[in-house]
Design an enzyme around this catalytic site. Structure first.
Site, PDB file in Angstrom:
ATOM      1  N   SER A 141       0.860  -1.188   0.000  1.00  0.00           N
ATOM      2  CA  SER A 141       0.000   0.000   0.000  1.00  0.00           C
ATOM      3  C   SER A 141       0.888   1.226   0.000  1.00  0.00           C
ATOM      4  O   SER A 141       2.016   1.198   0.528  1.00  0.00           O
ATOM      5  CB  SER A 141      -0.900   0.015   1.234  1.00  0.00           C
ATOM      6  OG  SER A 141      -1.548   1.269   1.385  1.00  0.00           O
ATOM      7  N   TYR A 156      -1.623  -0.940  10.622  1.00  0.00           N
ATOM      8  CA  TYR A 156      -1.706  -1.003   9.158  1.00  0.00           C
ATOM      9  C   TYR A 156      -0.462  -0.385   8.530  1.00  0.00           C
ATOM     10  O   TYR A 156       0.147  -0.969   7.621  1.00  0.00           O
ATOM     11  CB  TYR A 156      -2.965  -0.288   8.672  1.00  0.00           C
ATOM     12  CG  TYR A 156      -3.194  -0.454   7.186  1.00  0.00           C
ATOM     13  CD1 TYR A 156      -3.687  -1.648   6.678  1.00  0.00           C
ATOM     14  CD2 TYR A 156      -2.908   0.573   6.297  1.00  0.00           C
ATOM     15  CE1 TYR A 156      -3.883  -1.822   5.308  1.00  0.00           C
ATOM     16  CE2 TYR A 156      -3.111   0.416   4.935  1.00  0.00           C
ATOM     17  CZ  TYR A 156      -3.600  -0.777   4.445  1.00  0.00           C
ATOM     18  OH  TYR A 156      -3.791  -0.940   3.096  1.00  0.00           O
TER      19      TYR A 156
END
Length: 205
Positions: free
Chosen positions: A149, A163
């Site tokens: 990501s 995350y």
């Protein structure tokens, strides 16, 4: 140049984790268009896996599985091995996110995200190593693609501590795996998508 031949996946077998929706489902569509012979998908929710299999037809095989444990990574690899003697492509796409204020951020939120985003790609790749080696040659290497990501490279405005840590980790884990698995003619790469509108990414929606 024959671009269709250049990007053809004819005769290949692939496994896409988190393949029932979002980016994983986009991979399914793209691989089908490229002629991939058989695509295995897995995700936690049985109904979503079954719906995606029903949507795309008999080249898709669904195996519901929660990949947050090493035991289940090995179980999935075992089920693939019962059906195939090789695996050309592994897409480590399954992922989780968690947001919570710093003062309240929980161990559950930390472990859930790190288990599925970092632990799972490593141990699933390890469990499928034999099948990937069986498919690999210098002329046509096997492929492992880890889905990272942009949040592994820069901050977002939310309290997504685990995350961020997980997506930074998967990028460097990819480098370490790539350095080892190239000996077996397995190429390991990562991509870092941006904010796709998906079920998981409510902010992008």
């Amino acid at each position: 140049m024959d671009t269709k031949a250049l990007f053809s996946l004819e005769g290949r077998t692939a496994l896409i984790t988190g393949g029932s929706r979002g980016i994983g489902k986009m991979f399914v569509e793209g691989f089908l268009d490229a002629g991939c012979e058989r695509i295995y998908i897995t995700a936690r929710k049985v109904d979503q896996v079954e719906a995606t299999v029903a949507e795309f037809g008999d080249r898709i095989v669904g195996i519901p599985m929660d990949l947050s444990t090493v035991e289940n990574c090995k179980a999935l690899a075992g089920q693939i091995a019962e059906r195939e003697d090789k695996l050309d492509i592994l897409i480590n796409n399954a992922g989780a996110a968690w947001g919570e204020p710093f003062e309240e951020f929980s161990e559950a939120g930390w472990d859930k995200v790190m288990d599925i985003n970092v632990k799972s790609p490593f141990f699933l790749t390890q469990a499928l190593h034999g099948l990937l080696k069986n498919a690999a040659s210098p002329e046509r290497p096997a492929k492992v693609i880890n889905i990272g990501s942009i949040d592994g490279m820069r901050l977002n405005p939310w309290d997504t501590y685990s995350y961020h840590a997980s997506k930074s980790s998967i990028l460097y884990l990819t480098k370490r795996l790539a350095a080892r698995l190239i000996r077996d003619n397995i190429i390991v790469t990562a991509i870092a998508p941006g904010a796709f509108e998906s079920d998981m990414n409510r902010a992008a929606r």
